[in-house]
Design a protein around this motif. Structure first.
Motif, PDB file in Angstrom:
ATOM      1  N   ALA A 164       0.865  -1.183   0.000  1.00 27.95           N
ATOM      2  CA  ALA A 164       0.000   0.000   0.000  1.00 27.95           C
ATOM      3  C   ALA A 164       0.901   1.231   0.000  1.00 27.95           C
ATOM      4  O   ALA A 164       1.480   1.588   1.034  1.00 27.95           O
ATOM      5  CB  ALA A 164      -0.908  -0.008   1.220  1.00 27.95           C
ATOM      6  N   TYR A 165       1.036   1.843  -1.170  1.00 31.60           N
ATOM      7  CA  TYR A 165       1.920   2.998  -1.318  1.00 31.60           C
ATOM      8  C   TYR A 165       1.066   4.230  -1.585  1.00 31.60           C
ATOM      9  O   TYR A 165       0.610   4.461  -2.701  1.00 31.60           O
ATOM     10  CB  TYR A 165       2.905   2.742  -2.460  1.00 31.60           C
ATOM     11  CG  TYR A 165       3.778   3.931  -2.813  1.00 31.60           C
ATOM     12  CD1 TYR A 165       4.460   4.648  -1.828  1.00 31.60           C
ATOM     13  CD2 TYR A 165       3.938   4.337  -4.135  1.00 31.60           C
ATOM     14  CE1 TYR A 165       5.261   5.728  -2.155  1.00 31.60           C
ATOM     15  CE2 TYR A 165       4.735   5.413  -4.473  1.00 31.60           C
ATOM     16  CZ  TYR A 165       5.389   6.106  -3.486  1.00 31.60           C
ATOM     17  OH  TYR A 165       6.179   7.180  -3.817  1.00 31.60           O
ATOM     18  N   PHE A 166       0.850   5.024  -0.528  1.00 35.75           N
ATOM     19  CA  PHE A 166      -0.017   6.201  -0.610  1.00 35.75           C
ATOM     20  C   PHE A 166       0.739   7.445  -0.158  1.00 35.75           C
ATOM     21  O   PHE A 166       1.257   7.499   0.956  1.00 35.75           O
ATOM     22  CB  PHE A 166      -1.268   6.011   0.247  1.00 35.75           C
ATOM     23  CG  PHE A 166      -2.251   5.040  -0.346  1.00 35.75           C
ATOM     24  CD1 PHE A 166      -3.309   5.496  -1.129  1.00 35.75           C
ATOM     25  CD2 PHE A 166      -2.113   3.677  -0.145  1.00 35.75           C
ATOM     26  CE1 PHE A 166      -4.216   4.607  -1.699  1.00 35.75           C
ATOM     27  CE2 PHE A 166      -3.011   2.774  -0.707  1.00 35.75           C
ATOM     28  CZ  PHE A 166      -4.069   3.242  -1.490  1.00 35.75           C
ATOM     29  N   LEU A 167       0.784   8.447  -1.038  1.00 36.85           N
ATOM     30  CA  LEU A 167       1.468   9.689  -0.712  1.00 36.85           C
ATOM     31  C   LEU A 167       0.657  10.543   0.247  1.00 36.85           C
ATOM     32  O   LEU A 167       1.204  11.360   0.989  1.00 36.85           O
ATOM     33  CB  LEU A 167       1.759  10.469  -1.996  1.00 36.85           C
ATOM     34  CG  LEU A 167       2.696   9.757  -2.978  1.00 36.85           C
ATOM     35  CD1 LEU A 167       2.854  10.555  -4.254  1.00 36.85           C
ATOM     36  CD2 LEU A 167       4.058   9.504  -2.345  1.00 36.85           C
ATOM     37  N   ASN A 168      -0.661  10.390   0.212  1.00 35.91           N
ATOM     38  CA  ASN A 168      -1.546  10.992   1.208  1.00 35.91           C
ATOM     39  C   ASN A 168      -2.349   9.875   1.856  1.00 35.91           C
ATOM     40  O   ASN A 168      -2.331   8.742   1.380  1.00 35.91           O
ATOM     41  CB  ASN A 168      -2.476  12.021   0.554  1.00 35.91           C
ATOM     42  CG  ASN A 168      -1.749  13.299   0.174  1.00 35.91           C
ATOM     43  OD1 ASN A 168      -0.916  13.296  -0.714  1.00 35.91           O
ATOM     44  ND2 ASN A 168      -2.045  14.395   0.847  1.00 35.91           N
ATOM     45  N   GLU A 169      -3.047  10.194   2.928  1.00 36.76           N
ATOM     46  CA  GLU A 169      -3.828   9.145   3.573  1.00 36.76           C
ATOM     47  C   GLU A 169      -4.846   8.578   2.592  1.00 36.76           C
ATOM     48  O   GLU A 169      -5.533   9.338   1.899  1.00 36.76           O
ATOM     49  CB  GLU A 169      -4.553   9.701   4.807  1.00 36.76           C
ATOM     50  CG  GLU A 169      -3.626   9.916   5.995  1.00 36.76           C
ATOM     51  CD  GLU A 169      -2.911   8.638   6.410  1.00 36.76           C
ATOM     52  OE1 GLU A 169      -3.584   7.606   6.606  1.00 36.76           O
ATOM     53  OE2 GLU A 169      -1.676   8.661   6.518  1.00 36.76           O
ATOM     54  N   PRO A 170      -4.934   7.254   2.481  1.00 34.71           N
ATOM     55  CA  PRO A 170      -5.898   6.669   1.546  1.00 34.71           C
ATOM     56  C   PRO A 170      -7.331   6.994   1.927  1.00 34.71           C
ATOM     57  O   PRO A 170      -7.642   7.182   3.108  1.00 34.71           O
ATOM     58  CB  PRO A 170      -5.615   5.164   1.645  1.00 34.71           C
ATOM     59  CG  PRO A 170      -4.938   4.980   2.960  1.00 34.71           C
ATOM     60  CD  PRO A 170      -4.161   6.231   3.205  1.00 34.71           C
ATOM     61  N   SER A 171      -8.195   7.055   0.935  1.00 33.77           N
ATOM     62  CA  SER A 171      -9.610   7.322   1.173  1.00 33.77           C
ATOM     63  C   SER A 171     -10.244   6.132   1.882  1.00 33.77           C
ATOM     64  O   SER A 171      -9.677   5.028   1.927  1.00 33.77           O
ATOM     65  CB  SER A 171     -10.330   7.560  -0.154  1.00 33.77           C
ATOM     66  OG  SER A 171     -10.298   6.384  -0.948  1.00 33.77           O
ATOM     67  N   ASP A 172     -11.425   6.356   2.425  1.00 35.48           N
ATOM     68  CA  ASP A 172     -12.156   5.258   3.077  1.00 35.48           C
ATOM     69  C   ASP A 172     -12.405   4.127   2.088  1.00 35.48           C
ATOM     70  O   ASP A 172     -12.328   2.945   2.445  1.00 35.48           O
ATOM     71  CB  ASP A 172     -13.496   5.761   3.629  1.00 35.48           C
ATOM     72  CG  ASP A 172     -13.312   6.707   4.806  1.00 35.48           C
ATOM     73  OD1 ASP A 172     -12.221   6.691   5.415  1.00 35.48           O
ATOM     74  OD2 ASP A 172     -14.255   7.467   5.107  1.00 35.48           O
ATOM     75  N   TYR A 173     -12.692   4.494   0.831  1.00 35.40           N
ATOM     76  CA  TYR A 173     -12.959   3.467  -0.179  1.00 35.40           C
ATOM     77  C   TYR A 173     -11.697   2.658  -0.486  1.00 35.40           C
ATOM     78  O   TYR A 173     -11.746   1.430  -0.618  1.00 35.40           O
ATOM     79  CB  TYR A 173     -13.490   4.100  -1.456  1.00 35.40           C
ATOM     80  CG  TYR A 173     -13.750   3.099  -2.552  1.00 35.40           C
ATOM     81  CD1 TYR A 173     -14.792   2.166  -2.433  1.00 35.40           C
ATOM     82  CD2 TYR A 173     -12.950   3.053  -3.693  1.00 35.40           C
ATOM     83  CE1 TYR A 173     -15.026   1.227  -3.430  1.00 35.40           C
ATOM     84  CE2 TYR A 173     -13.184   2.111  -4.688  1.00 35.40           C
ATOM     85  CZ  TYR A 173     -14.226   1.201  -4.555  1.00 35.40           C
ATOM     86  OH  TYR A 173     -14.455   0.260  -5.533  1.00 35.40           O
ATOM     87  N   ALA A 174     -10.547   3.336  -0.587  1.00 36.33           N
ATOM     88  CA  ALA A 174      -9.288   2.634  -0.844  1.00 36.33           C
ATOM     89  C   ALA A 174      -8.981   1.659   0.292  1.00 36.33           C
ATOM     90  O   ALA A 174      -8.567   0.514   0.051  1.00 36.33           O
ATOM     91  CB  ALA A 174      -8.147   3.630  -1.004  1.00 36.33           C
ATOM     92  N   ILE A 175      -9.199   2.098   1.526  1.00 34.48           N
ATOM     93  CA  ILE A 175      -8.969   1.222   2.682  1.00 34.48           C
ATOM     94  C   ILE A 175      -9.916   0.024   2.651  1.00 34.48           C
ATOM     95  O   ILE A 175      -9.521  -1.115   2.940  1.00 34.48           O
ATOM     96  CB  ILE A 175      -9.130   2.013   3.999  1.00 34.48           C
ATOM     97  CG1 ILE A 175      -7.978   3.017   4.140  1.00 34.48           C
ATOM     98  CG2 ILE A 175      -9.174   1.077   5.202  1.00 34.48           C
ATOM     99  CD1 ILE A 175      -8.104   3.944   5.329  1.00 34.48           C
ATOM    100  N   GLU A 176     -11.159   0.271   2.268  1.00 29.36           N
ATOM    101  CA  GLU A 176     -12.131  -0.822   2.157  1.00 29.36           C
ATOM    102  C   GLU A 176     -11.661  -1.858   1.137  1.00 29.36           C
ATOM    103  O   GLU A 176     -11.759  -3.074   1.362  1.00 29.36           O
ATOM    104  CB  GLU A 176     -13.493  -0.253   1.748  1.00 29.36           C
ATOM    105  CG  GLU A 176     -14.617  -1.274   1.720  1.00 29.36           C
ATOM    106  CD  GLU A 176     -15.939  -0.674   1.263  1.00 29.36           C
ATOM    107  OE1 GLU A 176     -16.904  -1.453   1.094  1.00 29.36           O
ATOM    108  OE2 GLU A 176     -16.007   0.558   1.062  1.00 29.36           O
ATOM    109  N   CYS A 177     -11.127  -1.381   0.015  1.00 27.85           N
ATOM    110  CA  CYS A 177     -10.631  -2.293  -1.019  1.00 27.85           C
ATOM    111  C   CYS A 177      -9.416  -3.081  -0.525  1.00 27.85           C
ATOM    112  O   CYS A 177      -9.295  -4.288  -0.781  1.00 27.85           O
ATOM    113  CB  CYS A 177     -10.263  -1.517  -2.279  1.00 27.85           C
ATOM    114  SG  CYS A 177     -11.678  -0.841  -3.188  1.00 27.85           S
TER     115      CYS A 177
END
Length: 377
Positions: A234-247
């Motif tokens: 999980a490479y995220f430059l900003n905090e991932p969205s709720d949807y991204a975390i759900e995925c």
């Protein structure tokens, strides 16, 4: 061996910036030149490009645009507050010294070098060196120190699909004075045509000019991991969205995999297992060996495609900064993988066909090399 100067971003703690600077150098070396990454002396903050003149110009422009002050301060604060571990910083430093090998000089020294016979040409690119909303349009990244005939724009990015009104005049002038033009996004081709009526080549990012085999060789990467060590990156430059975390959680549950989070230190939550130290070399290693890559990053996406690792790219939560999705969309359309951007939940775990992307990248690599050869000729 003739020297080619490279003017691009390689300071700070950004995997993409460091790796594209190195890739540009490697490509030039493969063509028989000595690629040299230029680094101007005079930063006020160690490890970042914060020069006095730059700060002064930004301050003056902010005073003329008071509505912009809060937004810009927030963007700067967001970027500076991301906590990288000390060991990660050391890994970046080591990569910069051993791989990028910057040549340090003043602006006046650079102007003298540019006029000498030692340097055949200078490249500006890649990364967002032509940031359309920048409060300081840096002459270094438009090669203003070099004679016109030695200037080559090699796949720079505007980062946006339009130029801020307050930058149009100066950016138009600077770009008009570069005879060999290329950009990283389709939107950039349109911007240059609109501003200058010049045609620019649409080229891929330098990191994509080296396939996985070459990255393995140049970075001396390890072999693939065993089944017991498989993971989701999980490479995220900003905090991932709720949807991204759900995925990510769904992928984790479906495949019984742990989650490794990059690039910076994070407080533990329920969506990842470990946030390890990592410099540019370790980042590429993590992408290469991942079972899946989930990211909001252009270079996270690019390296996943390069190594043909199943990936999902999510809209970045930009916070105070303006959206920069055009470069991601442009790249994914090019390799016919645009359905992986903001994927539907139904797409998770679906097979991914990299056969077309492989063909396209091979063709685009030839196109980029041909552009360079012709420009240097």
């Amino acid at each position: 061996m003739k020297k080619i100067g490279i003017s691009t971003v390689h300071t700070g703690f950004n995997y993409g910036s460091a790796l594209q600077a190195y890739a540009s150098k490697v490509i030039l070396n493969e063509l028989g030149y000595q690629g040299i990454n230029i680094s101007l002396i005079g930063s006020l903050i160690k490890g970042r490009d914060v020069r006095l003149k730059k700060v002064a110009v930004i301050a003056i422009r902010l005073l003329k645009q008071p509505h912009n002050i809060k937004k810009r301060v927030n963007v700067y604060s967001d970027n500076m507050s991301k906590p990288y571990s000390e060991h990660s910083k050391e890994l970046f430093k080591t990569f910069r010294l051993k791989k990028i090998q910057p040549y340090y000089c003043t602006w006046n020294q650079l102007k003298r070098l540019a006029k000498s016979n030692d340097f055949k040409a200078f490249l500006c690119g890649s990364d967002q060196i032509w940031n359309a909303e920048a409060l300081y349009v840096d002459p270094q990244y438009y090669l203003r120190f070099a004679p016109k005939e030695k200037r080559i724009a090699f796949s720079p990015s505007f980062g946006r699909d339009k130029i801020a009104d307050y930058n149009k005049s100066i950016i138009t002038k600077y770009i008009s004075d570069i005879p060999n033009l290329s950009v990283r996004e389709e939107s950039g081709v349109s911007i240059i045509k609109e501003l200058t009526n010049k045609d620019a080549a649409h080229l891929i990012d330098p990191t994509l000019l080296l396939d996985g085999t070459k990255w393995d060789k140049y970075l001396e990467l390890n072999e693939d991991v065993s089944d017991s060590e498989q993971y989701i990156l999980a490479y995220f430059l900003n905090e991932p969205s709720d949807y991204a975390i759900e995925c990510i959680k769904k992928l984790t549950q479906n495949n019984k995999l742990k989650v490794i989070a990059l690039p910076y230190q994070r407080e533990m939550t329920d969506w990842f297992d470990i946030a390890p130290d990592a410099g540019p070399v370790e980042f590429v290693q993590y992408v290469k060996n991942a079972s899946y890559v989930c990211t909001d990053s252009f270079h996270g996406t690019a390296f996943a495609v390069n190594y043909r690792v199943p990936f999902y790219t999510f809209e970045r939560q930009y916070g105070s900064a303006g959206k920069q999705s055009s470069r991601l969309v442009s790249f994914l359309k090019l390799v016919s993988l645009d359905e992986r951007f903001n994927p539907t939940m139904e797409l998770l775990d679906s097979p991914i066909d990299f056969s077309n992307s492989k063909v396209v990248l091979e063709k685009e690599r030839m196109k980029s090399v041909e552009f360079l050869v012709n420009a240097l000729r």
